[in-house]
Design a protein around this motif. Structure first.
Motif, PDB file in Angstrom:
ATOM      1  N   ARG A   1      15.942  26.095   1.869  1.00  0.00           N
ATOM      2  CA  ARG A   1      17.010  25.597   2.747  1.00  0.00           C
ATOM      3  C   ARG A   1      16.598  24.291   3.422  1.00  0.00           C
ATOM      4  NH1 ARG A   1      21.718  27.445   3.941  1.00  0.00           N
ATOM      5  NH2 ARG A   1      22.712  27.008   5.926  1.00  0.00           N
ATOM      6  N   LYS A   2      15.369  24.194   3.877  1.00  0.00           N
ATOM      7  CA  LYS A   2      14.894  22.960   4.511  1.00  0.00           C
ATOM      8  C   LYS A   2      14.807  21.826   3.487  1.00  0.00           C
ATOM      9  CE  LYS A   2      12.467  24.953   8.417  1.00  0.00           C
ATOM     10  NZ  LYS A   2      11.184  25.209   9.045  1.00  0.00           N
ATOM     11  N   LYS A   3      14.437  22.148   2.251  1.00  0.00           N
ATOM     12  CA  LYS A   3      14.417  21.129   1.190  1.00  0.00           C
ATOM     13  C   LYS A   3      15.824  20.593   0.931  1.00  0.00           C
ATOM     14  CE  LYS A   3      10.401  22.855  -1.308  1.00  0.00           C
ATOM     15  NZ  LYS A   3       9.914  23.472  -2.561  1.00  0.00           N
ATOM     16  N   LEU A   4      16.804  21.502   0.944  1.00  0.00           N
ATOM     17  CA  LEU A   4      18.196  21.073   0.759  1.00  0.00           C
ATOM     18  C   LEU A   4      18.638  20.156   1.894  1.00  0.00           C
ATOM     19  CD1 LEU A   4      19.770  24.417  -0.470  1.00  0.00           C
ATOM     20  CD2 LEU A   4      19.674  22.275  -1.752  1.00  0.00           C
ATOM     21  N   TRP A   5      18.313  20.536   3.116  1.00  0.00           N
ATOM     22  CA  TRP A   5      18.675  19.699   4.262  1.00  0.00           C
ATOM     23  C   TRP A   5      17.990  18.334   4.189  1.00  0.00           C
ATOM     24  CZ3 TRP A   5      22.599  19.637   7.234  1.00  0.00           C
ATOM     25  CH2 TRP A   5      23.288  20.802   7.553  1.00  0.00           C
ATOM     26  N   LEU A   6      16.734  18.323   3.798  1.00  0.00           N
ATOM     27  CA  LEU A   6      16.001  17.055   3.672  1.00  0.00           C
ATOM     28  C   LEU A   6      16.632  16.175   2.596  1.00  0.00           C
ATOM     29  CD1 LEU A   6      13.545  15.357   4.559  1.00  0.00           C
ATOM     30  CD2 LEU A   6      12.237  16.527   2.782  1.00  0.00           C
ATOM     31  N   GLU A   7      16.964  16.767   1.452  1.00  0.00           N
ATOM     32  CA  GLU A   7      17.587  15.998   0.365  1.00  0.00           C
ATOM     33  C   GLU A   7      18.937  15.444   0.802  1.00  0.00           C
ATOM     34  OE1 GLU A   7      17.540  14.384  -3.522  1.00  0.00           O
ATOM     35  OE2 GLU A   7      15.974  15.457  -2.447  1.00  0.00           O
ATOM     36  N   LEU A   8      19.743  16.290   1.406  1.00  0.00           N
ATOM     37  CA  LEU A   8      21.067  15.865   1.866  1.00  0.00           C
ATOM     38  C   LEU A   8      20.955  14.740   2.891  1.00  0.00           C
ATOM     39  CD1 LEU A   8      24.124  16.345   1.793  1.00  0.00           C
ATOM     40  CD2 LEU A   8      23.800  18.077   3.577  1.00  0.00           C
ATOM     41  N   THR A   9      20.066  14.904   3.848  1.00  0.00           N
ATOM     42  CA  THR A   9      19.866  13.873   4.881  1.00  0.00           C
ATOM     43  C   THR A   9      19.389  12.560   4.267  1.00  0.00           C
ATOM     44  OG1 THR A   9      19.345  15.577   6.511  1.00  0.00           O
ATOM     45  CG2 THR A   9      18.642  13.331   7.017  1.00  0.00           C
ATOM     46  N   CYS A  10      18.436  12.636   3.368  1.00  0.00           N
ATOM     47  CA  CYS A  10      17.908  11.405   2.758  1.00  0.00           C
ATOM     48  C   CYS A  10      18.944  10.721   1.863  1.00  0.00           C
ATOM     49  CB  CYS A  10      16.631  11.709   1.977  1.00  0.00           C
ATOM     50  SG  CYS A  10      15.228  12.080   3.046  1.00  0.00           S
ATOM     51  N   CYS A  11      19.760  11.510   1.188  1.00  0.00           N
ATOM     52  CA  CYS A  11      20.841  10.920   0.380  1.00  0.00           C
ATOM     53  C   CYS A  11      21.807  10.146   1.266  1.00  0.00           C
ATOM     54  CB  CYS A  11      21.602  11.999  -0.390  1.00  0.00           C
ATOM     55  SG  CYS A  11      20.752  12.598  -1.852  1.00  0.00           S
ATOM     56  N   ILE A  12      22.173  10.757   2.400  1.00  0.00           N
ATOM     57  CA  ILE A  12      23.165  10.136   3.288  1.00  0.00           C
ATOM     58  C   ILE A  12      22.566   8.971   4.069  1.00  0.00           C
ATOM     59  CG2 ILE A  12      24.603  10.560   5.327  1.00  0.00           C
ATOM     60  CD1 ILE A  12      25.041  13.421   4.150  1.00  0.00           C
ATOM     61  N   VAL A  13      21.340   9.117   4.530  1.00  0.00           N
ATOM     62  CA  VAL A  13      20.740   8.097   5.396  1.00  0.00           C
ATOM     63  C   VAL A  13      20.118   6.948   4.603  1.00  0.00           C
ATOM     64  CG1 VAL A  13      18.907   7.699   7.113  1.00  0.00           C
ATOM     65  CG2 VAL A  13      20.358   9.718   7.285  1.00  0.00           C
ATOM     66  N   PHE A  14      19.554   7.242   3.444  1.00  0.00           N
ATOM     67  CA  PHE A  14      18.835   6.204   2.695  1.00  0.00           C
ATOM     68  C   PHE A  14      19.529   5.787   1.395  1.00  0.00           C
ATOM     69  CE2 PHE A  14      15.414   8.396   5.080  1.00  0.00           C
ATOM     70  CZ  PHE A  14      15.050   7.334   5.895  1.00  0.00           C
ATOM     71  N   ALA A  15      19.801   6.753   0.520  1.00  0.00           N
ATOM     72  CA  ALA A  15      20.293   6.414  -0.824  1.00  0.00           C
ATOM     73  C   ALA A  15      21.677   5.773  -0.796  1.00  0.00           C
ATOM     74  CB  ALA A  15      20.298   7.650  -1.716  1.00  0.00           C
ATOM     75  N   LEU A  16      22.628   6.413  -0.143  1.00  0.00           N
ATOM     76  CA  LEU A  16      23.995   5.875  -0.158  1.00  0.00           C
ATOM     77  C   LEU A  16      24.108   4.500   0.511  1.00  0.00           C
ATOM     78  CD1 LEU A  16      26.093   9.135   0.302  1.00  0.00           C
ATOM     79  CD2 LEU A  16      25.757   7.780  -1.772  1.00  0.00           C
ATOM     80  N   PRO A  17      23.492   4.274   1.679  1.00  0.00           N
ATOM     81  CA  PRO A  17      23.569   2.910   2.244  1.00  0.00           C
ATOM     82  C   PRO A  17      22.894   1.856   1.357  1.00  0.00           C
ATOM     83  CG  PRO A  17      22.963   4.470   3.950  1.00  0.00           C
ATOM     84  CD  PRO A  17      22.924   5.217   2.642  1.00  0.00           C
ATOM     85  N   TYR A  18      21.758   2.218   0.750  1.00  0.00           N
ATOM     86  CA  TYR A  18      21.088   1.276  -0.145  1.00  0.00           C
ATOM     87  C   TYR A  18      21.995   0.927  -1.319  1.00  0.00           C
ATOM     88  CZ  TYR A  18      17.930  -0.616  -3.608  1.00  0.00           C
ATOM     89  OH  TYR A  18      17.365  -1.414  -4.555  1.00  0.00           O
ATOM     90  N   LEU A  19      22.597   1.939  -1.926  1.00  0.00           N
ATOM     91  CA  LEU A  19      23.481   1.709  -3.063  1.00  0.00           C
ATOM     92  C   LEU A  19      24.737   0.951  -2.660  1.00  0.00           C
ATOM     93  CD1 LEU A  19      22.992   5.180  -4.708  1.00  0.00           C
ATOM     94  CD2 LEU A  19      22.273   2.984  -5.675  1.00  0.00           C
ATOM     95  N   TRP A  20      25.216   1.186  -1.462  1.00  0.00           N
ATOM     96  CA  TRP A  20      26.384   0.474  -0.929  1.00  0.00           C
ATOM     97  C   TRP A  20      26.123  -1.037  -0.910  1.00  0.00           C
ATOM     98  CZ3 TRP A  20      31.227   1.954   0.165  1.00  0.00           C
ATOM     99  CH2 TRP A  20      32.018   1.114   0.943  1.00  0.00           C
ATOM    100  N   VAL A  21      24.887  -1.405  -0.625  1.00  0.00           N
ATOM    101  CA  VAL A  21      24.505  -2.825  -0.594  1.00  0.00           C
ATOM    102  C   VAL A  21      24.134  -3.318  -1.989  1.00  0.00           C
ATOM    103  CG1 VAL A  21      22.784  -4.453   0.297  1.00  0.00           C
ATOM    104  CG2 VAL A  21      23.781  -2.744   1.822  1.00  0.00           C
TER     105      VAL A  21
END
Length: 187
Positions: free
Chosen positions: A92-112
């Motif tokens: 469950r913590k791994k899922l939360w970490l993945e979800l958080t990192c996708c939203i905070v890091f991956a999506l904004p990076y890809l947006w740019v």
């Protein structure tokens, strides 16, 4: 939640087809490398197929292979993870970490990155960019197009992983089991 799983399945199927099509670049690359080595060692060349062109074609094909597999590799969990930090975490913590990192890091990076990759390709296409080498390949924009494809497939893969994480965190037990997220399984 079922619609999120259908979305993830659809995206993953699409990424699989892109990866399967891009895999043919591997066969082409093997043929080009073999031909380049043989012609250099034997001392002959076909007209218009000098070593410079062949070597550029090799890196173009490597680029196509990498760029078409990048998104698929992410959804298959084939990329590098630093398990030193996540090894002791619960699923469950791994899922939360993945979800958080996708939203905070991956999506904004890809947006740019995606608009810049598209502009990088379009400028090259409009200029009909070719190799700087006099005997190099024309149409350098083709290789740059695949850089854009890579970012687009990673964005699709991140969206699919986010959907699966949400289902794995909030879905029913049956939906959670269908939302198979490989990195969240206990070893």
């Amino acid at each position: 939640m079922t619609s999120l799983l259908k979305f993830a399945d659809l995206v993953e199927g699409f990424l699989r087809r892109i990866a399967d099509a891009g895999a043919w670049a591997f066969i082409a690359c093997i043929i080009v490398i073999t031909f380049d080595v043989i012609t250099r060692k034997a001392g002959f060349q076909l007209p218009g197929m000098g070593s410079t062109r062949l070597q550029e074609l090799e890196w173009h094909l490597h680029g196509v292979l990498f760029c078409t597999w990048l998104g698929y590799a992410y959804i298959r969990n084939a990329h590098v993870r630093i398990d030193v930090f996540t090894g002791g975490l619960s699923p469950r913590k791994k899922l939360w970490l993945e979800l958080t990192c996708c939203i905070v890091f991956a999506l904004p990076y890809l947006w740019v990155a995606i608009p810049y990759a598209f502009d990088f390709f379009m400028v090259s296409y409009r200029q009909n960019e070719s190799s700087d080498a006099p005997t190099g390949l024309p149409y350098r924009w083709v290789a740059k197009f695949f850089l854009f494809v890579a970012f687009a497939t990673v964005a699709a893969a991140v969206a699919a992983v986010v959907a699966r994480c949400v289902v794995a965190l909030y879905g029913t037990p049956e939906q959670q089991s269908r939302a198979y997220v490989p990195f969240a399984r206990q070893s």
